[in-house]
Motif scaffolding. Structure first.
Motif, PDB file in Angstrom:
ATOM      1  N   PRO A   1      -0.077  -4.471  12.261  1.00  0.00           N
ATOM      2  CA  PRO A   1       0.050  -5.793  11.631  1.00  0.00           C
ATOM      3  C   PRO A   1       0.428  -5.729  10.156  1.00  0.00           C
ATOM      4  O   PRO A   1       1.178  -6.572   9.674  1.00  0.00           O
ATOM      5  N   GLN A   2      -0.045  -4.725   9.443  1.00  0.00           N
ATOM      6  CA  GLN A   2       0.309  -4.598   8.020  1.00  0.00           C
ATOM      7  C   GLN A   2       1.783  -4.223   7.866  1.00  0.00           C
ATOM      8  O   GLN A   2       2.490  -4.770   7.038  1.00  0.00           O
ATOM      9  N   GLY A   3       2.232  -3.262   8.647  1.00  0.00           N
ATOM     10  CA  GLY A   3       3.627  -2.842   8.575  1.00  0.00           C
ATOM     11  C   GLY A   3       4.585  -3.928   9.019  1.00  0.00           C
ATOM     12  O   GLY A   3       5.689  -4.057   8.488  1.00  0.00           O
ATOM     13  N   ASP A   4       4.145  -4.730   9.979  1.00  0.00           N
ATOM     14  CA  ASP A   4       4.989  -5.805  10.498  1.00  0.00           C
ATOM     15  C   ASP A   4       5.244  -6.894   9.455  1.00  0.00           C
ATOM     16  O   ASP A   4       6.257  -7.584   9.515  1.00  0.00           O
ATOM     17  N   LYS A   5       4.342  -7.035   8.502  1.00  0.00           N
ATOM     18  CA  LYS A   5       4.483  -8.069   7.460  1.00  0.00           C
ATOM     19  C   LYS A   5       5.508  -7.697   6.393  1.00  0.00           C
ATOM     20  O   LYS A   5       5.933  -8.548   5.626  1.00  0.00           O
ATOM     21  N   ILE A   6       5.893  -6.420   6.325  1.00  0.00           N
ATOM     22  CA  ILE A   6       6.817  -5.962   5.284  1.00  0.00           C
ATOM     23  C   ILE A   6       8.254  -6.243   5.712  1.00  0.00           C
ATOM     24  O   ILE A   6       8.675  -5.859   6.804  1.00  0.00           O
ATOM     25  N   ASP A   7       8.989  -6.898   4.851  1.00  0.00           N
ATOM     26  CA  ASP A   7      10.385  -7.246   5.111  1.00  0.00           C
ATOM     27  C   ASP A   7      11.200  -5.973   5.342  1.00  0.00           C
ATOM     28  O   ASP A   7      11.081  -5.010   4.574  1.00  0.00           O
ATOM     29  N   PRO A   8      12.029  -5.944   6.383  1.00  0.00           N
ATOM     30  CA  PRO A   8      12.834  -4.748   6.673  1.00  0.00           C
ATOM     31  C   PRO A   8      13.708  -4.268   5.510  1.00  0.00           C
ATOM     32  O   PRO A   8      14.005  -3.073   5.424  1.00  0.00           O
ATOM     33  N   LYS A   9      14.077  -5.152   4.598  1.00  0.00           N
ATOM     34  CA  LYS A   9      14.929  -4.701   3.485  1.00  0.00           C
ATOM     35  C   LYS A   9      14.185  -3.790   2.515  1.00  0.00           C
ATOM     36  O   LYS A   9      14.797  -3.111   1.709  1.00  0.00           O
ATOM     37  N   TYR A  10      12.840  -3.748   2.593  1.00  0.00           N
ATOM     38  CA  TYR A  10      12.042  -2.880   1.732  1.00  0.00           C
ATOM     39  C   TYR A  10      11.602  -1.594   2.443  1.00  0.00           C
ATOM     40  O   TYR A  10      10.851  -0.812   1.889  1.00  0.00           O
ATOM     41  N   ARG A  11      12.058  -1.381   3.653  1.00  0.00           N
ATOM     42  CA  ARG A  11      11.633  -0.218   4.439  1.00  0.00           C
ATOM     43  C   ARG A  11      12.576   0.965   4.232  1.00  0.00           C
ATOM     44  O   ARG A  11      13.782   0.826   4.267  1.00  0.00           O
ATOM     45  N   LYS A  12      11.970   2.137   4.039  1.00  0.00           N
ATOM     46  CA  LYS A  12      12.719   3.389   3.912  1.00  0.00           C
ATOM     47  C   LYS A  12      12.174   4.375   4.940  1.00  0.00           C
ATOM     48  O   LYS A  12      10.959   4.450   5.131  1.00  0.00           O
TER      49      LYS A  12
ATOM     50  N   ARG B   1       0.837  -1.199   0.000  1.00  0.00           N
ATOM     51  CA  ARG B   1       0.000   0.000   0.000  1.00  0.00           C
ATOM     52  C   ARG B   1       0.873   1.251   0.000  1.00  0.00           C
ATOM     53  O   ARG B   1       1.965   1.266   0.551  1.00  0.00           O
ATOM     54  N   ASN B   2       0.374   2.293  -0.589  1.00  0.00           N
ATOM     55  CA  ASN B   2       1.091   3.556  -0.712  1.00  0.00           C
ATOM     56  C   ASN B   2       0.845   4.420   0.539  1.00  0.00           C
ATOM     57  O   ASN B   2       0.266   5.501   0.463  1.00  0.00           O
ATOM     58  N   VAL B   3       1.278   3.916   1.692  1.00  0.00           N
ATOM     59  CA  VAL B   3       1.087   4.590   2.974  1.00  0.00           C
ATOM     60  C   VAL B   3       2.392   4.536   3.768  1.00  0.00           C
ATOM     61  O   VAL B   3       3.300   3.788   3.436  1.00  0.00           O
ATOM     62  N   TYR B   4       2.445   5.337   4.827  1.00  0.00           N
ATOM     63  CA  TYR B   4       3.572   5.220   5.753  1.00  0.00           C
ATOM     64  C   TYR B   4       3.085   4.607   7.062  1.00  0.00           C
ATOM     65  O   TYR B   4       1.907   4.666   7.388  1.00  0.00           O
ATOM     66  N   HIS B   5       4.009   4.012   7.780  1.00  0.00           N
ATOM     67  CA  HIS B   5       3.711   3.370   9.066  1.00  0.00           C
ATOM     68  C   HIS B   5       4.476   4.099  10.160  1.00  0.00           C
ATOM     69  O   HIS B   5       5.602   4.546   9.940  1.00  0.00           O
TER      70      HIS B   5
ATOM     71  N   GLY C   1      10.851   7.803   6.626  1.00  0.00           N
ATOM     72  CA  GLY C   1      10.130   8.980   6.161  1.00  0.00           C
ATOM     73  C   GLY C   1       8.700   8.695   5.766  1.00  0.00           C
ATOM     74  O   GLY C   1       8.217   7.571   5.862  1.00  0.00           O
ATOM     75  N   ARG C   2       8.019   9.742   5.300  1.00  0.00           N
ATOM     76  CA  ARG C   2       6.610   9.641   4.889  1.00  0.00           C
ATOM     77  C   ARG C   2       6.453   9.689   3.377  1.00  0.00           C
ATOM     78  O   ARG C   2       5.507   9.158   2.841  1.00  0.00           O
ATOM     79  N   ARG C   3       7.310  10.405   2.720  1.00  0.00           N
ATOM     80  CA  ARG C   3       7.334  10.556   1.261  1.00  0.00           C
ATOM     81  C   ARG C   3       5.957  10.886   0.669  1.00  0.00           C
ATOM     82  O   ARG C   3       5.468  10.235  -0.253  1.00  0.00           O
ATOM     83  N   CYS C   4       5.324  11.900   1.195  1.00  0.00           N
ATOM     84  CA  CYS C   4       4.023  12.403   0.700  1.00  0.00           C
ATOM     85  C   CYS C   4       2.945  11.324   0.665  1.00  0.00           C
ATOM     86  O   CYS C   4       2.104  11.302  -0.236  1.00  0.00           O
ATOM     87  N   ARG C   5       2.982  10.440   1.613  1.00  0.00           N
ATOM     88  CA  ARG C   5       1.989   9.355   1.691  1.00  0.00           C
ATOM     89  C   ARG C   5       1.054   9.602   2.856  1.00  0.00           C
ATOM     90  O   ARG C   5       1.405  10.274   3.817  1.00  0.00           O
ATOM     91  N   LEU C   6      -0.117   9.015   2.779  1.00  0.00           N
ATOM     92  CA  LEU C   6      -1.057   9.065   3.888  1.00  0.00           C
ATOM     93  C   LEU C   6      -0.627   8.065   4.959  1.00  0.00           C
ATOM     94  O   LEU C   6       0.055   7.084   4.673  1.00  0.00           O
ATOM     95  N   GLN C   7      -1.078   8.302   6.171  1.00  0.00           N
ATOM     96  CA  GLN C   7      -0.774   7.378   7.257  1.00  0.00           C
ATOM     97  C   GLN C   7      -1.568   6.086   7.090  1.00  0.00           C
ATOM     98  O   GLN C   7      -2.730   6.104   6.679  1.00  0.00           O
ATOM     99  N   CYS C   8      -0.950   4.987   7.408  1.00  0.00           N
ATOM    100  CA  CYS C   8      -1.613   3.677   7.379  1.00  0.00           C
ATOM    101  C   CYS C   8      -2.828   3.728   8.312  1.00  0.00           C
ATOM    102  O   CYS C   8      -2.718   4.182   9.450  1.00  0.00           O
ATOM    103  N   PRO C   9      -3.997   3.276   7.862  1.00  0.00           N
ATOM    104  CA  PRO C   9      -5.187   3.303   8.724  1.00  0.00           C
ATOM    105  C   PRO C   9      -5.015   2.500  10.018  1.00  0.00           C
ATOM    106  O   PRO C   9      -5.510   2.912  11.066  1.00  0.00           O
ATOM    107  N   ALA C  10      -4.312   1.383   9.954  1.00  0.00           N
ATOM    108  CA  ALA C  10      -4.102   0.581  11.163  1.00  0.00           C
ATOM    109  C   ALA C  10      -3.210   1.331  12.155  1.00  0.00           C
ATOM    110  O   ALA C  10      -3.463   1.311  13.363  1.00  0.00           O
ATOM    111  N   CYS C  11      -2.169   2.004  11.654  1.00  0.00           N
ATOM    112  CA  CYS C  11      -1.302   2.800  12.527  1.00  0.00           C
ATOM    113  C   CYS C  11      -2.098   3.938  13.165  1.00  0.00           C
ATOM    114  O   CYS C  11      -1.949   4.214  14.357  1.00  0.00           O
TER     115      CYS C  11
END
Length: 71
Positions: free
Chosen positions: A25-36, A15-19, A38-48
């Motif tokens: 739970p959604q952010g936790d599923k993303i492998d740390p090697k794909y994490r950057k 999803r095009n959101v920041y955590h 910042g927010r990069r003009c994204r909306l906040q994750c609804p779960a966060c």
């Protein structure tokens, strides 16, 4: 647990959101090697957002609870 420094996923299929909550739970599923960072003009994750709101409510209610009282 708590709010953390914001980060987002670099994978197009995510999803095009920041955590910004370490209990997301959604952010936790993303492998740390794909994490950057910042927010990069994204909306906040609804779960966060929901977790952060719940944390705020608990912080506000904590001082209202009597300490050491038994029911």
């Amino acid at each position: 647990m708590a709010q953390i420094s914001p980060w987002y996923s670099t994978r197009p299929r995510d999803r095009n959101v920041y955590h910004d909550n370490d209990r997301c739970p959604q952010g936790d599923k993303i492998d740390p090697k794909y994490r950057k960072p910042g927010r990069r003009c994204r909306l906040q994750c609804p779960a966060c957002a929901k977790l952060n709101a719940q944390d705020e409510v608990l912080k506000r209610l904590a001082p209202l609870e009597p300490s050491g009282s038994s029911l």
